[in-house]
Scaffold this motif. Sequence first.
Motif, PDB file in Angstrom:
ATOM      1  N   GLY A   1       0.792  -1.225   0.000  1.00  0.00           N
ATOM      2  CA  GLY A   1       0.000   0.000   0.000  1.00  0.00           C
ATOM      3  C   GLY A   1       0.822   1.271   0.000  1.00  0.00           C
ATOM      4  N   ILE A   2       1.936   1.261  -0.728  1.00  0.00           N
ATOM      5  CA  ILE A   2       2.848   2.403  -0.692  1.00  0.00           C
ATOM      6  C   ILE A   2       2.248   3.632  -1.378  1.00  0.00           C
ATOM      7  CG2 ILE A   2       5.076   3.287  -1.489  1.00  0.00           C
ATOM      8  CD1 ILE A   2       5.283   1.387   0.864  1.00  0.00           C
TER       9      ILE A   2
ATOM     10  N   LEU B   1       3.073   8.361  -5.872  1.00  0.00           N
ATOM     11  CA  LEU B   1       2.723   6.943  -5.868  1.00  0.00           C
ATOM     12  C   LEU B   1       1.485   6.744  -5.001  1.00  0.00           C
ATOM     13  CD1 LEU B   1       6.288   5.459  -5.148  1.00  0.00           C
ATOM     14  CD2 LEU B   1       5.191   5.643  -7.395  1.00  0.00           C
ATOM     15  N   GLU B   2       0.683   5.725  -5.348  1.00  0.00           N
ATOM     16  CA  GLU B   2      -0.517   5.472  -4.552  1.00  0.00           C
ATOM     17  C   GLU B   2      -0.873   3.995  -4.586  1.00  0.00           C
ATOM     18  OE1 GLU B   2      -4.103   8.286  -4.029  1.00  0.00           O
ATOM     19  OE2 GLU B   2      -4.690   6.923  -5.648  1.00  0.00           O
ATOM     20  N   GLY B   3      -1.013   3.395  -3.393  1.00  0.00           N
ATOM     21  CA  GLY B   3      -1.509   2.030  -3.273  1.00  0.00           C
ATOM     22  C   GLY B   3      -0.681   0.970  -3.965  1.00  0.00           C
ATOM     23  N   LEU B   4       0.649   1.129  -3.960  1.00  0.00           N
ATOM     24  CA  LEU B   4       1.514   0.191  -4.679  1.00  0.00           C
ATOM     25  C   LEU B   4       1.895  -0.991  -3.789  1.00  0.00           C
ATOM     26  CD1 LEU B   4       3.937   2.352  -6.824  1.00  0.00           C
ATOM     27  CD2 LEU B   4       2.697   0.353  -7.606  1.00  0.00           C
TER      28      LEU B   4
ATOM     29  N   VAL C   1      12.741  -9.534 -11.204  1.00  0.00           N
ATOM     30  CA  VAL C   1      11.504  -8.788 -11.441  1.00  0.00           C
ATOM     31  C   VAL C   1      11.836  -7.476 -12.139  1.00  0.00           C
ATOM     32  CG1 VAL C   1       9.535  -7.631 -10.354  1.00  0.00           C
ATOM     33  CG2 VAL C   1      10.379  -9.793  -9.427  1.00  0.00           C
ATOM     34  N   ALA C   2      11.050  -7.127 -13.142  1.00  0.00           N
ATOM     35  CA  ALA C   2      11.211  -5.845 -13.836  1.00  0.00           C
ATOM     36  C   ALA C   2      10.001  -4.964 -13.557  1.00  0.00           C
ATOM     37  CB  ALA C   2      11.357  -6.057 -15.333  1.00  0.00           C
ATOM     38  N   ILE C   3      10.254  -3.676 -13.402  1.00  0.00           N
ATOM     39  CA  ILE C   3       9.196  -2.677 -13.301  1.00  0.00           C
ATOM     40  C   ILE C   3       9.228  -1.852 -14.581  1.00  0.00           C
ATOM     41  CG2 ILE C   3       8.343  -0.653 -12.079  1.00  0.00           C
ATOM     42  CD1 ILE C   3       9.549  -1.744  -9.552  1.00  0.00           C
ATOM     43  N   VAL C   4       8.103  -1.812 -15.271  1.00  0.00           N
ATOM     44  CA  VAL C   4       7.996  -1.088 -16.534  1.00  0.00           C
ATOM     45  C   VAL C   4       7.003   0.049 -16.370  1.00  0.00           C
ATOM     46  CG1 VAL C   4       7.203  -1.236 -18.925  1.00  0.00           C
ATOM     47  CG2 VAL C   4       8.589  -3.061 -17.983  1.00  0.00           C
ATOM     48  N   GLY C   5       7.356   1.183 -16.925  1.00  0.00           N
ATOM     49  CA  GLY C   5       6.450   2.317 -16.907  1.00  0.00           C
ATOM     50  C   GLY C   5       7.061   3.474 -17.660  1.00  0.00           C
TER      51      GLY C   5
ATOM     52  N   PRO D   1      -1.629   9.876  -9.745  1.00  0.00           N
ATOM     53  CA  PRO D   1      -0.404   9.243  -9.255  1.00  0.00           C
ATOM     54  C   PRO D   1      -0.226   7.830  -9.814  1.00  0.00           C
ATOM     55  CG  PRO D   1      -2.095   9.174  -7.577  1.00  0.00           C
ATOM     56  CD  PRO D   1      -2.642  10.025  -8.685  1.00  0.00           C
ATOM     57  N   ALA D   2       1.036   7.360  -9.768  1.00  0.00           N
ATOM     58  CA  ALA D   2       1.353   6.046 -10.340  1.00  0.00           C
ATOM     59  C   ALA D   2       0.798   4.930  -9.466  1.00  0.00           C
ATOM     60  CB  ALA D   2       2.861   5.898 -10.492  1.00  0.00           C
ATOM     61  N   ARG D   3       0.191   3.953 -10.135  1.00  0.00           N
ATOM     62  CA  ARG D   3      -0.319   2.751  -9.473  1.00  0.00           C
ATOM     63  C   ARG D   3       0.120   1.530 -10.270  1.00  0.00           C
ATOM     64  NH1 ARG D   3      -4.544   6.446  -9.742  1.00  0.00           N
ATOM     65  NH2 ARG D   3      -5.490   7.058  -7.746  1.00  0.00           N
ATOM     66  N   ALA D   4       0.127   0.377  -9.630  1.00  0.00           N
ATOM     67  CA  ALA D   4       0.392  -0.864 -10.352  1.00  0.00           C
ATOM     68  C   ALA D   4      -0.812  -1.166 -11.240  1.00  0.00           C
ATOM     69  CB  ALA D   4       0.636  -2.002  -9.380  1.00  0.00           C
TER      70      ALA D   4
END
Length: 255
Positions: A9-10, A24-27, A37-41, A212-215
Amino acid sequence: MAVIAELSGIGLAFGRGAERTQILEGLDLSLDSGGFVAIVGPSGAGKSTLLRVLMHLVAPSAGKVCVEIPHERGRRSMALVFQDAKLLPWRRVAGNVAFGLEGLGLSHAEIDARVKAALDLVDLSARSARWPHQLSGGQRQRVGLARALAVEPHLLLMDEPFGALDAITRATLQDELLSLWRRTGKTILFVTHDIDEAIYLADRIIVIAGSPARAQGAFATPERPHLRSDPRTWRLAAEIRAKLEENGELIDFEI
């Protein structure tokens, strides 16, 4: 596999009142020992900020960071590799690799052994006495990687480390990173805006986007080896691109 790091919940915001900006919200994110693991955005989505939250360099406004990594003498729990290798121009290659070891309570002999082992891993032992300006872009990135490996981290964080390199050098370093990952068993969290790179390297891809950015989704890559010519790679790239387009984001990528 054991979970060694978990974000729940970051949220992260800067400023106050009308000037407050939610980044960031709710990550949520979990990392298994030995995983890749890769994070793409898109650029500006908060990918790099997320790494800093994980390293406790930035305190989240909401949520919880839990890192289950034991503290051991002469080791750091995490190490970060940047897009720019950030080498110290007044230190030779060996001195740059040794920099991260200073303050860990190691003897000179232990530091020398760690530096040699790390340079061997990235195939730069023959250039240990060179200055940073005498190296190519790819070699400088190898030095940055060796510096991170020398502290023997359990978790290796990589912030678009190949983003500034030409396509041929980038492909070479991707292959070298995979080889190194297999040999060392490190847990790797790799940030990129390149969908193709993420699919080629990682076992699992987390897509973040929005403001904000979310997954926005999590994707498992095909079983290894990941072949660039595999139709499953093309389909997965199309799925990820479609997920980003749902959020009004476009990322250029190559297959």
